[in-house]
Design an enzyme around this catalytic site. Structure first.
Site, PDB file in Angstrom:
ATOM      1  N   ASP A 137       0.845  -1.203   0.000  1.00 44.20           N
ATOM      2  CA  ASP A 137       0.000   0.000   0.000  1.00 44.20           C
ATOM      3  C   ASP A 137       0.874   1.245   0.000  1.00 44.20           C
ATOM      4  OD1 ASP A 137      -2.653  -1.071   0.099  1.00 44.20           O
ATOM      5  OD2 ASP A 137      -2.240  -1.738   2.143  1.00 44.20           O
ATOM      6  N   HIS A 159      -0.378  -0.843  -4.615  1.00 42.95           N
ATOM      7  CA  HIS A 159      -1.703  -0.216  -4.586  1.00 42.95           C
ATOM      8  C   HIS A 159      -1.481   1.269  -4.351  1.00 42.95           C
ATOM      9  CE1 HIS A 159      -5.849   0.057  -2.366  1.00 42.95           C
ATOM     10  NE2 HIS A 159      -5.780   0.831  -3.427  1.00 42.95           N
ATOM     11  N   GLY A 172      -7.159   4.100   2.977  1.00 42.09           N
ATOM     12  CA  GLY A 172      -6.441   4.955   3.926  1.00 42.09           C
ATOM     13  C   GLY A 172      -5.862   4.217   5.121  1.00 42.09           C
ATOM     14  N   PHE A 173      -6.566   3.190   5.589  1.00 42.02           N
ATOM     15  CA  PHE A 173      -6.122   2.544   6.835  1.00 42.02           C
ATOM     16  C   PHE A 173      -6.418   1.052   6.802  1.00 42.02           C
ATOM     17  CE2 PHE A 173      -7.145   6.932   7.561  1.00 42.02           C
ATOM     18  CZ  PHE A 173      -6.026   7.390   8.249  1.00 42.02           C
ATOM     19  N   ASP A 216     -10.091  -5.850  -1.527  1.00 43.77           N
ATOM     20  CA  ASP A 216      -9.110  -5.352  -0.555  1.00 43.77           C
ATOM     21  C   ASP A 216      -9.843  -4.560   0.515  1.00 43.77           C
ATOM     22  OD1 ASP A 216      -6.758  -4.456   0.659  1.00 43.77           O
ATOM     23  OD2 ASP A 216      -6.376  -2.904  -0.849  1.00 43.77           O
ATOM     24  N   SER A 273      -4.669  -6.923   8.227  1.00 49.08           N
ATOM     25  CA  SER A 273      -4.755  -7.262   9.652  1.00 49.08           C
ATOM     26  C   SER A 273      -5.081  -8.734   9.914  1.00 49.08           C
ATOM     27  CB  SER A 273      -5.713  -6.329  10.386  1.00 49.08           C
ATOM     28  OG  SER A 273      -6.865  -6.127   9.653  1.00 49.08           O
TER      29      SER A 273
HETATM   30  C1  DX5 Z   1      -6.531   0.227   2.713  1.00 51.79           C
HETATM   31  C2  DX5 Z   1      -5.472  -0.627   2.065  1.00 51.79           C
HETATM   32  C3  DX5 Z   1      -5.653  -2.086   2.343  1.00 51.79           C
HETATM   33  C4  DX5 Z   1      -5.457  -2.403   3.785  1.00 51.79           C
HETATM   34  C5  DX5 Z   1      -6.083  -3.717   4.132  1.00 51.79           C
HETATM   35  O1  DX5 Z   1      -6.393   1.534   2.295  1.00 51.79           O
HETATM   36  O2  DX5 Z   1      -5.497  -0.469   0.680  1.00 51.79           O
HETATM   37  O3  DX5 Z   1      -4.768  -2.849   1.531  1.00 51.79           O
HETATM   38  O4  DX5 Z   1      -4.085  -2.422   4.123  1.00 51.79           O
HETATM   39  O5  DX5 Z   1      -6.145  -3.844   5.500  1.00 51.79           O
HETATM   40  P1  DX5 Z   1      -7.172  -4.827   6.224  1.00 51.79           P
HETATM   41  O6  DX5 Z   1      -7.029  -6.162   5.579  1.00 51.79           O
HETATM   42  O7  DX5 Z   1      -6.737  -4.785   7.655  1.00 51.79           O
HETATM   43  O8  DX5 Z   1      -8.539  -4.224   6.023  1.00 51.79           O
HETATM   44 ZN    ZN Z   2      -4.413  -2.001  -0.517  1.00 52.41          ZN
END
Ligand code: DX5
Ligand code: ZN
Length: 218
Positions: free
Chosen positions: A33, A62, A138-139, A167, A190
């Protein structure tokens, strides 16, 4: 066959290398990411952290950045670059295609939860993969938005051979429903990295995904 791809959202090269090491050998691809604090309100590692990445695994990036073409132009290698459709126009897309023709990379398109599949219109013919975000970018650690399954279903109906990656919020609880809707690639952060044993977590997500495919008769 559903592919599980560990997603890595980190702020230092040290963490990046550690996350790669924790899954290397168990997967063939990792998802990195990249955020610039402009397209999304968060910032990750920058280009300086991507030099000489470990081999033995392929990389998909990404790009949650305002100007993906500026970043991608500075990366060499045959990686998969996943670009948000909300950040491009015909001109930027043309530039991205030229960059990939030169460096051998591949492009994919990303849809944020509120973006409709119609937005893929001018670009979809150039890609084999669309990533559907099941959280707002974002997170990590956010909750999976089941409503995006309508979009996954519509995409699958329209493009039977498309690689559809999901994703955000993917775990062994949500993997099945995403795959029943039509996803065949799952990115998870996660659910993998917060698990005591990431390799075991990958197997569990993969098993949940395969079970769902059997139920749906595919
Ligand atoms: C969100 C990212 C995802 C994220 C996935 O902006 O693009 O790739 O890291 O995290 P989880 O699997 O914890 O939702
Ligand atoms: Zn991602």
């Amino acid at each position: 066959m559903v592919e599980v791809v560990p997603a890595i959202l980190v702020k230092s090269r040290e963490e990046l290398l550690e996350c790669i090491a924790r899954v290397r050998g168990s997967v063939s691809v990792v998802h990195i990411d990249m955020m610039d604090n402009e397209f999304v309100p968060n910032k990750t590692i920058g280009l300086e952290s991507l030099a000489e990445l470990p081999n033995g695994v392929s990389y998909e990036f990404h790009w949650m950045v305002k100007n993906p073409e500026r970043w991608i132009a500075k990366i060499n290698g045959n990686h998969l670059h996943l670009v948000h459709v909300e950040t491009i126009n015909k001109e930027k897309w043309g530039a991205l295609k030229k960059i990939c023709a030169r460096s051998g990379c591949r492009l994919g398109l990303v849809l944020s939860p509120e973006t409709t599949i119609e937005k893929l219109g001018p670009y979809i013919k150039d890609v084999s993969r669309v990533l559907v975000m099941a959280v707002h970018p974002g997170f990590y650690g956010q909750k999976y938005i089941p409503d995006v399954e309508k979009k996954i279903r519509a995409l699958r109906a329209k493009f039977p051979k498309l690689e559809i990656e999901v994703d955000g919020g993917v775990s062994s609880e949500t993997a099945g429903r995403a795959c029943s809707a039509g996803a065949n690639v799952l990115a998870a952060a996660s659910a993998i990295y917060s698990a005591r044993n990431p390799r075991e977590a990958i197997k569990n997500i993969s098993a949940a995904a395969s079970a769902a495919k059997i139920v749906s008769g595919e």
